[in-house]
Write an enzyme that holds these catalytic residues in place. Sequence first.
Site, PDB file in Angstrom:
ATOM      1  N   ASP A 110     -15.563  61.478  -0.972  1.00 27.86           N
ATOM      2  CA  ASP A 110     -14.471  60.941  -1.788  1.00 27.86           C
ATOM      3  C   ASP A 110     -13.677  59.906  -1.000  1.00 27.86           C
ATOM      4  O   ASP A 110     -13.401  58.824  -1.479  1.00 27.86           O
ATOM      5  CB  ASP A 110     -13.555  62.077  -2.283  1.00 27.86           C
ATOM      6  CG  ASP A 110     -13.107  63.013  -1.172  1.00 27.86           C
ATOM      7  OD1 ASP A 110     -13.594  62.905  -0.025  1.00 27.86           O
ATOM      8  OD2 ASP A 110     -12.249  63.878  -1.435  1.00 27.86           O
ATOM      9  N   ASP A 113     -10.890  58.838   5.884  1.00 27.18           N
ATOM     10  CA  ASP A 113      -9.527  58.596   6.335  1.00 27.18           C
ATOM     11  C   ASP A 113      -9.579  58.242   7.830  1.00 27.18           C
ATOM     12  O   ASP A 113      -9.805  57.092   8.182  1.00 27.18           O
ATOM     13  CB  ASP A 113      -8.734  59.890   6.037  1.00 27.18           C
ATOM     14  CG  ASP A 113      -7.241  59.750   6.229  1.00 27.18           C
ATOM     15  OD1 ASP A 113      -6.828  58.881   7.006  1.00 27.18           O
ATOM     16  OD2 ASP A 113      -6.482  60.515   5.625  1.00 27.18           O
ATOM     17  N   PHE A 162      -1.115  58.651   0.890  1.00 23.69           N
ATOM     18  CA  PHE A 162      -1.811  59.792   0.306  1.00 23.69           C
ATOM     19  C   PHE A 162      -2.106  59.528  -1.175  1.00 23.69           C
ATOM     20  O   PHE A 162      -1.253  59.023  -1.905  1.00 23.69           O
ATOM     21  CB  PHE A 162      -0.972  61.064   0.468  1.00 23.69           C
ATOM     22  CG  PHE A 162      -1.779  62.302   0.238  1.00 23.69           C
ATOM     23  CD1 PHE A 162      -2.633  62.789   1.217  1.00 23.69           C
ATOM     24  CD2 PHE A 162      -1.715  62.968  -0.979  1.00 23.69           C
ATOM     25  CE1 PHE A 162      -3.405  63.919   0.994  1.00 23.69           C
ATOM     26  CE2 PHE A 162      -2.484  64.100  -1.215  1.00 23.69           C
ATOM     27  CZ  PHE A 162      -3.329  64.573  -0.227  1.00 23.69           C
TER      28      PHE A 162
HETATM   29  P1  XMP Z   1     -11.084  62.261   7.814  1.00 25.33           P
HETATM   30  O1  XMP Z   1      -9.755  61.993   8.485  1.00 25.33           O
HETATM   31  O2  XMP Z   1     -11.863  63.299   8.538  1.00 25.33           O
HETATM   32  O3  XMP Z   1     -10.613  62.896   6.463  1.00 25.33           O
HETATM   33  O4  XMP Z   1     -11.833  60.986   7.548  1.00 25.33           O
HETATM   34  C1  XMP Z   1     -11.383  63.000   5.375  1.00 25.33           C
HETATM   35  C2  XMP Z   1     -10.881  64.106   4.498  1.00 25.33           C
HETATM   36  O5  XMP Z   1      -9.444  64.191   4.467  1.00 25.33           O
HETATM   37  C3  XMP Z   1      -8.976  64.409   3.161  1.00 25.33           C
HETATM   38  N1  XMP Z   1      -8.072  63.297   2.779  1.00 25.33           N
HETATM   39  C4  XMP Z   1      -7.392  63.177   1.619  1.00 25.33           C
HETATM   40  N2  XMP Z   1      -7.352  63.968   0.528  1.00 25.33           N
HETATM   41  N3  XMP Z   1      -5.835  62.473  -0.495  1.00 25.33           N
HETATM   42  C5  XMP Z   1      -6.547  63.607  -0.520  1.00 25.33           C
HETATM   43  O6  XMP Z   1      -6.496  64.294  -1.519  1.00 25.33           O
HETATM   44  C6  XMP Z   1      -5.815  61.625   0.556  1.00 25.33           C
HETATM   45  O7  XMP Z   1      -5.125  60.598   0.531  1.00 25.33           O
HETATM   46  C7  XMP Z   1      -6.647  62.006   1.672  1.00 25.33           C
HETATM   47  N4  XMP Z   1      -6.889  61.420   2.883  1.00 25.33           N
HETATM   48  C8  XMP Z   1      -7.771  62.239   3.513  1.00 25.33           C
HETATM   49  C9  XMP Z   1     -10.202  64.455   2.286  1.00 25.33           C
HETATM   50  O8  XMP Z   1     -10.532  65.811   2.073  1.00 25.33           O
HETATM   51  C10 XMP Z   1     -11.300  63.824   3.077  1.00 25.33           C
HETATM   52  O9  XMP Z   1     -12.585  64.348   2.824  1.00 25.33           O
HETATM   53 MG    MG Z   2     -13.338  65.459   1.142  1.00 26.79          MG
END
Ligand code: XMP
Ligand code: MG
Length: 184
Positions: A110, A113, A162
């Site tokens: 999805d 980040d 977010f």
């Molecule tokens: P990383 O930092 O490992 O994070 O790339 C990926 C996971 O963090 C969650 N994530 C979010 N979930 N809104 C959300 O609902 C956001 O803005 C957001 N940013 C990060 C998500 O689970 C993703 O797989």
């Molecule tokens: Mg996720």
Amino acid sequence: MMDIKSSMAQIKVHDKMFGPFLSDQDIQQQVRKIAEAINSDYAGLRPMFIAILNGSFMFASDLFKYLTIDAEICFIKLASYKGTTSSGQVITAIGLDVDIIGKDIIILEDIVDTGKTLNEFLPKLLHHQPASMKIAALLHKPEAVKFPIRIDYLGFSIPNKFVVGYGLDYDGLGRNLKEIYQLV
Ligand code: XMP
Ligand code: MG
């Protein structure tokens, strides 16, 4: 409580307000574009999609409907627990019960980040010796990157705020929204 006043007005999820960011139409257009690129890049092949739950279920479902090539899909969950890596966390995949040796894998996320999740998970997958591995992500927050990941198919680059909706949640709620909303 999630309170939806109209399909694209500000909404409240739990205690926070979110504003309209990406419409249903914007999202579908990009998902379709990604599917079309995959249809052409994987013509004659039979890729195996690995969708990472929970957040990617809607993206995976819509993308899959736009595919015209033969393709397989499985869904996994990543669980992190305290381990002995430098980050103190070890990520394991739950539900990866398919054989990926020699397969053309496309990971569905999805949102990427910081990149931490995929940075830890990708080497583990590569260990199973797929023929190839690419990543399709609906959203990417370039400003948040700490672990650079090459995203082969991307829907949208978004600011470091977010977001909820279209599978993404804030503390469990908001996944059912057809649109994506940004924290205000
Ligand atoms: P990383 O930092 O490992 O994070 O790339 C990926 C996971 O963090 C969650 N994530 C979010 N979930 N809104 C959300 O609902 C956001 O803005 C957001 N940013 C990060 C998500 O689970 C993703 O797989
Ligand atoms: Mg996720």
